[in-house]
Motif scaffolding. Sequence first.
Motif, short mmCIF file in Angstrom:
data_model
loop_
_atom_site.label_atom_id
_atom_site.label_comp_id
_atom_site.label_asym_id
_atom_site.label_seq_id
_atom_site.Cartn_x
_atom_site.Cartn_y
_atom_site.Cartn_z
N ASP A 70 56.58 -2.30 30.90
CA ASP A 70 56.75 -1.89 29.50
C ASP A 70 56.03 -2.83 28.52
OD1 ASP A 70 58.40 -4.02 29.82
OD2 ASP A 70 60.28 -2.90 29.53
N TYR B 179 53.34 -2.65 26.92
CA TYR B 179 52.77 -2.03 25.72
C TYR B 179 53.72 -1.01 25.09
CZ TYR B 179 48.29 -3.90 27.49
OH TYR B 179 47.27 -4.71 27.95
N SER B 180 54.99 -1.02 25.48
CA SER B 180 55.85 0.08 25.03
C SER B 180 55.99 0.10 23.50
CB SER B 180 57.21 0.06 25.73
OG SER B 180 57.85 -1.16 25.48
N LYS B 181 55.94 -1.06 22.88
CA LYS B 181 55.99 -1.08 21.40
C LYS B 181 54.59 -1.07 20.79
CE LYS B 181 60.53 -2.72 20.44
NZ LYS B 181 60.96 -3.47 21.67
N SER B 182 53.67 -1.83 21.40
CA SER B 182 52.35 -2.01 20.78
C SER B 182 51.40 -0.83 21.04
CB SER B 182 51.71 -3.30 21.28
OG SER B 182 51.59 -3.27 22.70
N CYS B 183 51.68 -0.05 22.09
CA CYS B 183 50.80 1.09 22.37
C CYS B 183 51.54 2.17 23.15
CB CYS B 183 49.56 0.65 23.13
SG CYS B 183 48.28 1.93 23.18
N PRO B 184 52.49 2.83 22.49
CA PRO B 184 53.31 3.82 23.20
C PRO B 184 52.51 5.00 23.74
CG PRO B 184 53.80 3.81 20.83
CD PRO B 184 52.91 2.63 21.09
N CYS C 67 45.43 2.73 19.66
CA CYS C 67 45.93 1.37 19.36
C CYS C 67 44.82 0.36 19.51
CB CYS C 67 47.13 0.98 20.21
SG CYS C 67 47.36 1.89 21.73
#
Length: 296
Positions: free
Chosen positions: A5, A7-12, A91
């Motif tokens: 996870d 990139y779960s916030k930075s590149c969903p 992103c």
Amino acid sequence: QLSPDFYSKSCPNLFYAVKSTVHSAIYKEARMGASLLRLFFHDCFVNGCDGSLLLDDTSSFTGEKGAAPNLNSVRGFDVVDSIKSAVEKVCPGVVSCADILAVAARDSVVILGGTSWNVKLGRRDARTASQGAANSSIPPPTSNLNALISRFNALGLSTKDMVALSGSHTIGQARCTSFRARIYNETNLDASLAQTRRSNCPRTAGSGDNNLSPLDLQTPTAFDNNYYKNLVNRRGLLHSDQQLFNGGSTDSIVRTYSNSQSNFVSDFTAAMIRMGDIGPLTGSSGEIRKNCRMTN
Ligand code: HEM
Ligand SMILES: [Ca+2]
Ligand SMILES: [Ca+2]
């Protein structure tokens, strides 16, 4: 330190961007899935999974694309560029090229009928590459079993990992030059396979060197366990393939995988995750390349 996870916030939208681009590339040419999977292998085996393979040569820099195992052989860099632009669109400046290779390899396997796994992420991109290390770390198809085992062991991969990862040769193509010596000189192969392959791979070096044959003649675009069935029937195309089933210590693993798709799949996915763990750059090492072909 890698995690699924990352990139779960930075590149969903990362996974969607990669998968849709890989999907259209494979729809255009089924072989591309094999080519993308191999890029990840050839990256990870040389100073870890750090995108080193993707760097182009410049007047002052010699990269890995010209190394013997890669020259006139690895392909798909244009597709990697397309994936990178799709990812940059959703992103910018966030996702490494090394991670793009890891996700594209997984998606390729899945699109060609294999089973999915969670890809660990958070690798950063190298600012360097090593043609010498590419020549010395990636095993050639002339390797015997001991050489294959020791190349993989040197990177922390077990003999079983090596046999499972070699199952990647259930898809894709090889050039005549990679298997000529085998089909003309070796006796541990099925006579009809030798005959079929000879028809498109002339004996004399220099003629037809780049003619292609499927590594798995029956299902070259399906990610199944047919590679191991071939080995049991002495139908491995490369010398190195048949080494895995030639009266040695790995025969029993090959037999297991040839009889069980699910055993193969679970060992393959575990081994892909371990291969993806080789020497990543993390934290503030390396960089997030803007263009996969050059350092920032
Ligand atoms: C065990 C040692 C290995 C050797 C000696 C080896 C060698 C080779 C060779 C010689 C080719 C054909 C290249 C050409 O003729 O241009 C090839 C193709 C391929 N290899 Fe391997 N390989 C090995 C392991 C792996 C691993 C671990 C993977 C992936 C995890 C992999 C994935 C592939 C794929 C997918 C292709 C077909 C690529 C395409 O069609 O573009 N190989 N390999
Ligand atoms: Ca690398
Ligand atoms: Ca197959």
